[in-house]
Design a protein around this motif. Structure first.
Motif, short mmCIF file in Angstrom:
data_model
loop_
_atom_site.label_atom_id
_atom_site.label_comp_id
_atom_site.label_asym_id
_atom_site.label_seq_id
_atom_site.Cartn_x
_atom_site.Cartn_y
_atom_site.Cartn_z
N SER A 83 -7.35 6.24 0.03
CA SER A 83 -7.39 4.80 0.27
C SER A 83 -6.52 4.41 1.46
O SER A 83 -6.92 3.60 2.30
CB SER A 83 -6.93 4.04 -0.98
OG SER A 83 -7.45 2.73 -1.00
N LEU A 131 -9.50 0.59 8.77
CA LEU A 131 -10.33 -0.48 8.25
C LEU A 131 -10.57 -1.59 9.27
O LEU A 131 -11.68 -2.13 9.37
CB LEU A 131 -9.70 -1.06 6.97
CG LEU A 131 -10.59 -1.99 6.16
CD1 LEU A 131 -11.87 -1.28 5.71
CD2 LEU A 131 -9.83 -2.51 4.93
N VAL A 137 -0.35 -5.12 3.83
CA VAL A 137 -1.58 -5.53 4.47
C VAL A 137 -1.80 -7.00 4.13
O VAL A 137 -1.21 -7.53 3.18
CB VAL A 137 -2.76 -4.65 3.99
CG1 VAL A 137 -3.13 -4.98 2.55
CG2 VAL A 137 -3.97 -4.77 4.91
N LEU A 140 0.84 -1.20 0.00
CA LEU A 140 0.00 0.00 0.00
C LEU A 140 0.87 1.25 0.00
O LEU A 140 1.88 1.30 0.70
CB LEU A 140 -0.91 0.01 1.22
CG LEU A 140 -1.79 -1.22 1.44
CD1 LEU A 140 -2.65 -1.06 2.67
CD2 LEU A 140 -2.65 -1.50 0.22
N TYR A 178 -7.65 2.56 4.86
CA TYR A 178 -6.98 1.35 5.34
C TYR A 178 -6.53 1.51 6.80
O TYR A 178 -6.55 0.55 7.57
CB TYR A 178 -5.76 1.03 4.47
CG TYR A 178 -6.03 0.04 3.35
CD1 TYR A 178 -6.47 -1.25 3.63
CD2 TYR A 178 -5.82 0.40 2.02
CE1 TYR A 178 -6.70 -2.16 2.61
CE2 TYR A 178 -6.05 -0.50 0.99
CZ TYR A 178 -6.49 -1.78 1.30
OH TYR A 178 -6.72 -2.68 0.28
N GLU A 179 -6.13 2.71 7.17
CA GLU A 179 -5.66 2.94 8.54
C GLU A 179 -6.74 2.63 9.58
O GLU A 179 -6.43 2.25 10.71
CB GLU A 179 -5.17 4.38 8.69
CG GLU A 179 -3.86 4.67 7.96
CD GLU A 179 -3.47 6.13 7.99
OE1 GLU A 179 -2.30 6.45 7.67
OE2 GLU A 179 -4.34 6.98 8.31
N HIS A 204 -3.84 -9.49 2.40
CA HIS A 204 -4.85 -9.34 1.35
C HIS A 204 -6.09 -10.19 1.59
O HIS A 204 -7.21 -9.72 1.38
CB HIS A 204 -4.24 -9.66 -0.02
CG HIS A 204 -3.59 -11.00 -0.12
ND1 HIS A 204 -4.29 -12.15 -0.37
CD2 HIS A 204 -2.29 -11.37 0.00
CE1 HIS A 204 -3.46 -13.18 -0.41
NE2 HIS A 204 -2.24 -12.74 -0.18
N LYS A 233 -4.28 -1.56 -3.69
CA LYS A 233 -4.06 -0.33 -2.93
C LYS A 233 -5.32 0.52 -2.88
O LYS A 233 -5.57 1.24 -1.92
CB LYS A 233 -2.94 0.50 -3.58
CG LYS A 233 -1.60 -0.20 -3.68
CD LYS A 233 -0.66 0.62 -4.55
CE LYS A 233 0.68 -0.07 -4.68
NZ LYS A 233 0.58 -1.38 -5.34
N PRO A 253 -10.40 0.16 -0.81
CA PRO A 253 -11.36 0.93 -0.01
C PRO A 253 -11.89 2.18 -0.70
O PRO A 253 -13.11 2.42 -0.69
CB PRO A 253 -10.56 1.28 1.25
CG PRO A 253 -9.51 0.22 1.34
CD PRO A 253 -9.14 -0.08 -0.08
N VAL A 297 -8.40 -8.64 4.20
CA VAL A 297 -9.20 -7.51 3.70
C VAL A 297 -10.44 -8.03 2.97
O VAL A 297 -11.55 -7.55 3.17
CB VAL A 297 -8.35 -6.62 2.78
CG1 VAL A 297 -9.21 -5.52 2.14
CG2 VAL A 297 -7.19 -6.00 3.55
N PHE A 343 -2.68 -4.41 8.76
CA PHE A 343 -2.05 -3.30 8.04
C PHE A 343 -0.84 -2.84 8.83
O PHE A 343 -0.95 -2.44 9.98
CB PHE A 343 -3.05 -2.17 7.86
CG PHE A 343 -2.53 -1.00 7.07
CD1 PHE A 343 -1.48 -1.12 6.18
CD2 PHE A 343 -3.12 0.26 7.22
CE1 PHE A 343 -1.00 -0.03 5.46
CE2 PHE A 343 -2.66 1.35 6.50
CZ PHE A 343 -1.60 1.20 5.62
#
Length: 425
Positions: free
Chosen positions: A105, A112, A191, A89, A109-110, A193, A379, A382, A196, A122
């Motif tokens: 994004s 998520l 992260v 990312l 992610y921070e 994958h 990446k 989100p 996610v 992450f």
């Protein structure tokens, strides 16, 4: 220790209970997402059960109240590009449009893991893009200034600072490709994958979305210039809204709706080593050597390169790739010569002429696309889901993706990201 069941409830388990449930068939734990009969109609159908399709479904249900949504995947969720990438990312792109987009994004992610109540692992460990010649170094300075203007943390650092961050890198001046500097991007990282994908699937299911695996789309129904439904191997579905969120097969799906896409598909290979004690904190990328490397939480080194030089749908690894990647990694870090390569794989990448995605409506009313992600789609999972959900709900793309419309290729408004996406990581 608490565990969320994916449908709003919480149960408490002791350490022994976790072991017992893990070893006992049919332990009574609910499925992370449910199986549903395929209904004859939905308010929206999303083709592609990867991070983009599942994120779109999740935000569509959570933020816009559209819950009669079906996500279709011809195999299992995450079986395409989402399960075959190296999950790096970053947001240090070259164009203002790209930087703003990917920075959103990273910020999503921070948070998520908290939003989904699911550990997506992450790790913001920093991202280094090496410069081996004066031209590359100029590009790094250029990207740094664009990043700073968009509020993104990036800077150009010299060999001494690089050596402190990655002691195993050969930063001496007498190498074949000396390291003159690097673009350092602290927010970048890696992260997990599949976590996610599973987190978004569980979240979408909890909001009422139907996830249909082993459901292949065989046709898209269009009448008088608008979408009316899709045909699948399990029967027809009536719907006024269809989103193509596939990777590798984006052109095949769009062709079913009569929409041509300026996309070519190329394999991208990657490999992983045996696990070793953690020693590589940052992600290291070299565009000149066409290689990137990171270390997972389990200690494996993950290697990747640029896409194969020919268009293909093959997902087989090649000896040529293995020999090339090993040689380039050893030029950067000679001390790794004894490490064993365990396995390699390939994924499919849809490349556009300007190395930017295609997002938004098409000439066929009700048919939308979120495709052309090249080597950098994970990446954007989100932010793409958030933006495409808003697009499907309102029919109009939000400002953050307005530059990525299909019409830019006929209007000459290209968003050239090759300088920041040629290696893709």
């Amino acid at each position: 220790m608490s565990s969320n069941n994916g449908h709003g409830g919480h149960s408490r388990y002791s350490a022994w209970s976790l072991v017992r449930h893990g070893l006992t068939p049919k332990s009574g734990w609910p499925r992370a997402w449910r199986e549903h009969d395929l209904e004859s109609s939905y308010d929206a159908v999303i083709i592609g059960g990867g991070v983009h399709g599942l994120a779109t479904a999740y935000y569509l249900a959570r933020d816009h109240g559209m819950r009669k949504v079906a996500v279709l995947d011809k195999a299992y969720i995450g079986s395409g590009g989402s399960g075959r990438n190296t999950a790096i990312l970053r947001s240090n792109y070259l164009t203002p449009e790209g930087v703003r987009f990917y920075d959103r994004s990273v910020k999503l992610y921070e948070h998520l893991a908290a939003d989904l109540n699911y550990n997506v692992m992450f790790s913001q460990r920093g991202h280094l893009t090496l410069a081996h010649n004066d031209s590359s170094l100029r590009t790094m300075h250029w990207r740094t200034e664009v990043n700073k203007l968009q509020g993104v943390d990036s800077s150009v650092i010299g060999p001494d600072e690089i050596k402190k961050l990655v002691p195993y890198l050969d930063t001496s001046a007498d190498t074949r490709y000396p390291i003159l500097g690097a673009l350092y991007h602290p927010p970048g990282g890696i992260v997990r994958h599949d976590a996610v994908v599973w987190g978004y699937a569980r979240g979408a299911d909890a909001h009422g979305v139907h996830i249909h695996q082993q459901t292949e789309v065989t046709g898209i129904d269009v009448s008088h210039g608008r979408v009316t439904g899709v045909q699948t191997n399990r029967g027809p579905i009536s719907t006024p809204v269809v989103l193509n969120a596939t990777a590798g097969w984006a052109t095949l799906i769009s062709d079913m709706a009569g929409v041509s896409m300026p996309v070519q598909t190329f394999p991208l290979q990657a490999a992983v080593t045996e696990p070793v004690r953690p020693f590589l904190d940052t992600v290291v990328v070299s565009g000149t050597l066409h290689v990137y490397v990171s270390q997972t939480d389990r200690g494996e080194l993950v290697f990747g390169a640029s896409v194969d030089p020919f268009a293909s749908y093959s997902m087989r690894g090649s000896l040529e790739f293995t020999e090339g990647i090993a040689g380039h990694v050893l030029e950067l870090m000679p001390a790794l010569h004894r490490m064993k390569l365990l396995r390699q794989w390939a994924g499919l990448c849809d490349m556009t002429p300007d190395y930017s995605p295609i997002m938004g409506p098409t000439p066929v009313e009700g048919f939308y696309v979120d495709v052309g992600w090249g080597t950098y789609g994970f990446k954007a999972g989100p932010v793409s889901g958030e933006a495409m959900a808003a697009t499907l709900a309102s029919g109009k793309p939000p400002e953050i993706i307005s530059a990525f419309g299909l019409d830019r290729f006929t209007d000459g408004r290209l968003v050239g990201e090759k300088g920041a996406a040629a290696v893709g990581h």
